[in-house]
Scaffold this motif. Structure first.
Motif, PDB file in Angstrom:
ATOM      1  N   THR A 276      73.890   2.190 -34.408  1.00 12.51           N
ATOM      2  CA  THR A 276      74.869   1.215 -33.925  1.00 12.51           C
ATOM      3  C   THR A 276      75.565   1.731 -32.667  1.00 12.51           C
ATOM      4  O   THR A 276      75.699   1.012 -31.667  1.00 12.51           O
ATOM      5  N   ASP A 277      75.970   3.013 -32.711  1.00  9.61           N
ATOM      6  CA  ASP A 277      76.711   3.603 -31.588  1.00  9.61           C
ATOM      7  C   ASP A 277      75.901   3.604 -30.293  1.00  9.61           C
ATOM      8  O   ASP A 277      76.452   3.364 -29.208  1.00  9.61           O
ATOM      9  N   VAL A 278      74.606   3.929 -30.401  1.00  6.97           N
ATOM     10  CA  VAL A 278      73.784   4.030 -29.180  1.00  6.97           C
ATOM     11  C   VAL A 278      73.128   2.703 -28.812  1.00  6.97           C
ATOM     12  O   VAL A 278      72.401   2.613 -27.816  1.00  6.97           O
ATOM     13  N   GLY A 279      73.378   1.672 -29.608  1.00  3.07           N
ATOM     14  CA  GLY A 279      72.875   0.346 -29.260  1.00  3.07           C
ATOM     15  C   GLY A 279      71.502   0.007 -29.791  1.00  3.07           C
ATOM     16  O   GLY A 279      70.933  -1.036 -29.439  1.00  3.07           O
ATOM     17  N   ALA A 280      70.935   0.864 -30.659  1.00  4.13           N
ATOM     18  CA  ALA A 280      69.584   0.610 -31.170  1.00  4.13           C
ATOM     19  C   ALA A 280      69.542  -0.635 -32.047  1.00  4.13           C
ATOM     20  O   ALA A 280      68.609  -1.448 -31.941  1.00  4.13           O
ATOM     21  N   THR A 281      70.535  -0.777 -32.900  1.00  7.63           N
ATOM     22  CA  THR A 281      70.561  -1.939 -33.792  1.00  7.63           C
ATOM     23  C   THR A 281      70.662  -3.228 -32.986  1.00  7.63           C
ATOM     24  O   THR A 281      69.951  -4.208 -33.254  1.00  7.63           O
ATOM     25  N   ARG A 282      71.535  -3.227 -31.986  1.00  7.23           N
ATOM     26  CA  ARG A 282      71.691  -4.407 -31.125  1.00  7.23           C
ATOM     27  C   ARG A 282      70.393  -4.695 -30.366  1.00  7.23           C
ATOM     28  O   ARG A 282      69.945  -5.850 -30.278  1.00  7.23           O
ATOM     29  N   THR A 283      69.777  -3.652 -29.836  1.00  5.28           N
ATOM     30  CA  THR A 283      68.533  -3.816 -29.078  1.00  5.28           C
ATOM     31  C   THR A 283      67.413  -4.338 -29.969  1.00  5.28           C
ATOM     32  O   THR A 283      66.620  -5.194 -29.568  1.00  5.28           O
ATOM     33  N   TYR A 284      67.356  -3.821 -31.200  1.00  5.19           N
ATOM     34  CA  TYR A 284      66.336  -4.264 -32.147  1.00  5.19           C
ATOM     35  C   TYR A 284      66.501  -5.756 -32.453  1.00  5.19           C
ATOM     36  O   TYR A 284      65.529  -6.525 -32.428  1.00  5.19           O
ATOM     37  N   LYS A 285      67.722  -6.166 -32.724  1.00  2.00           N
ATOM     38  CA  LYS A 285      67.970  -7.570 -33.050  1.00  2.00           C
ATOM     39  C   LYS A 285      67.632  -8.477 -31.853  1.00  2.00           C
ATOM     40  O   LYS A 285      67.049  -9.558 -32.016  1.00  2.00           O
ATOM     41  N   SER A 286      67.999  -8.022 -30.668  1.00  5.48           N
ATOM     42  CA  SER A 286      67.702  -8.791 -29.466  1.00  5.48           C
ATOM     43  C   SER A 286      66.194  -8.887 -29.245  1.00  5.48           C
ATOM     44  O   SER A 286      65.665  -9.958 -28.901  1.00  5.48           O
ATOM     45  N   MET A 287      65.508  -7.769 -29.444  1.00  4.47           N
ATOM     46  CA  MET A 287      64.058  -7.740 -29.262  1.00  4.47           C
ATOM     47  C   MET A 287      63.369  -8.680 -30.249  1.00  4.47           C
ATOM     48  O   MET A 287      62.456  -9.436 -29.888  1.00  4.47           O
ATOM     49  N   MET A 288      63.816  -8.652 -31.505  1.00  7.39           N
ATOM     50  CA  MET A 288      63.199  -9.499 -32.523  1.00  7.39           C
ATOM     51  C   MET A 288      63.525 -10.976 -32.297  1.00  7.39           C
ATOM     52  O   MET A 288      62.691 -11.847 -32.549  1.00  7.39           O
ATOM     53  N   ALA A 289      64.714 -11.265 -31.790  1.00  6.14           N
ATOM     54  CA  ALA A 289      65.073 -12.650 -31.480  1.00  6.14           C
ATOM     55  C   ALA A 289      64.171 -13.180 -30.367  1.00  6.14           C
ATOM     56  O   ALA A 289      63.695 -14.334 -30.416  1.00  6.14           O
ATOM     57  N   THR A 290      63.930 -12.333 -29.379  1.00  2.00           N
ATOM     58  CA  THR A 290      63.030 -12.718 -28.287  1.00  2.00           C
ATOM     59  C   THR A 290      61.622 -12.960 -28.811  1.00  2.00           C
ATOM     60  O   THR A 290      60.964 -13.947 -28.454  1.00  2.00           O
ATOM     61  N   TYR A 291      61.179 -12.081 -29.670  1.00  2.00           N
ATOM     62  CA  TYR A 291      59.825 -12.200 -30.248  1.00  2.00           C
ATOM     63  C   TYR A 291      59.690 -13.489 -31.056  1.00  2.00           C
ATOM     64  O   TYR A 291      58.708 -14.237 -30.903  1.00  2.00           O
ATOM     65  N   ARG A 292      60.674 -13.783 -31.873  1.00  2.00           N
ATOM     66  CA  ARG A 292      60.596 -14.982 -32.730  1.00  2.00           C
ATOM     67  C   ARG A 292      60.675 -16.284 -31.923  1.00  2.00           C
ATOM     68  O   ARG A 292      60.235 -17.345 -32.387  1.00  2.00           O
ATOM     69  N   SER A 293      61.223 -16.170 -30.718  1.00  2.00           N
ATOM     70  CA  SER A 293      61.320 -17.369 -29.873  1.00  2.00           C
ATOM     71  C   SER A 293      60.001 -17.714 -29.191  1.00  2.00           C
ATOM     72  O   SER A 293      59.843 -18.814 -28.656  1.00  2.00           O
TER      73      SER A 293
END
Length: 242
Positions: A173-190
């Motif tokens: 969470t601190d380094v932004g991995a969780t946010r990046t993962y969610k963003s990446m998966m949202a892009t993929y699902r779109s």
């Protein structure tokens, strides 16, 4: 009669000394220490276990220091946390449609989380060192180049994994991995014609972080066993010489 008695006593003492030498030689061979000697002869049990504990302390300190610094994981191809196999199709597709930067940021952030969590292992290594018995020391000395590392893995791996997971989760969470993962998966699902996929990010990075730590600990142990320059204290030079 006195002369015979004196000769008999002398012969007995010589025989006793020879037996003691033979017993010490057998002990040395049993422990793989036939070439390890102190000024007063064969290394005693206390010195052996103290030397092993010092080797473990030095090795773990170095290993944790290596992996916890910036690029400790990311810059080391042996232990770098890569895109999970389950996610590689996702990463490949995103890269092809212009989102390679997202993929790269995600991989970097996983490694940063592992680097940030690594110091948590120190306290568990300290406990394992304190609890080491002479039986443990004997097994380590008779083992291979990474016997001490395997001892540590058996004693601490589960506890370190349990301790790492919340630390890794916070680091992700601190380094932004969780946010990046969610963003990446949202892009993929779109994207059209994609199927849902997911995995346990915390568990994956935790497992890779722990494996990488033990890999580097094994490398430090090999150095201490084979490279005189890595034996940075007098005690290490005594126990691992020969």
């Amino acid at each position: 009669m006195k002369v015979i008695t004196i000769f008999a006593l002398a012969a007995s003492l010589m025989l006793l000394a020879a037996c003691q030498d033979l017993m010490l030689g057998n002990v040395a061979r049993d422990f793989g220490l036939s070439g390890l000697t102190l000024n007063q002869g064969i290394l005693d049990d206390g010195t052996i276990i103290k030397g092993l504990k010092e080797a473990l302390s030095v090795g773990t300190e170095r290993a944790v220091g290596v992996v916890s610094r910036q690029n400790g994981y990311f810059g080391n191809q042996v232990i770098k946390v890569l895109m999970p196999e389950k996610m590689r199709n996702v990463a490949e597709l995103l890269g092809k449609v212009g989102f390679q930067r997202q993929v790269d940021e995600f991989v970097l952030s996983m490694n940063r989380a592992a680097e940030k969590a690594a110091p948590v292992a120190v306290e568990y290594f300290v406990v394992a060192i304190r609890e080491m018995t002479f039986a443990d020391a004997r097994q380590i000395l008779k083992g291979g180049d990474t016997a001490a590392t395997e001892y540590f893995r058996a004693k601490t791996a589960t506890r370190i994994s349990d301790a790492f997971k919340p630390s890794v989760a916070k680091s992700l969470t601190d380094v932004g991995a969780t946010r990046t993962y969610k963003s990446m998966m949202a892009t993929y699902r779109s994207l059209p014609f994609t199927s849902p996929t997911s995995f346990d990010l915390d568990q994956y990075v935790t497992a890779k972080a722990v494996d990488g730590l033990f890999t580097m600990l094994g490398e430090e142990e090999k150095k201490i066993r084979s490279n005189p320059a890595a034996r940075t204290t007098e005690l290490l030079r005594k126990v691992f010489a020969g």
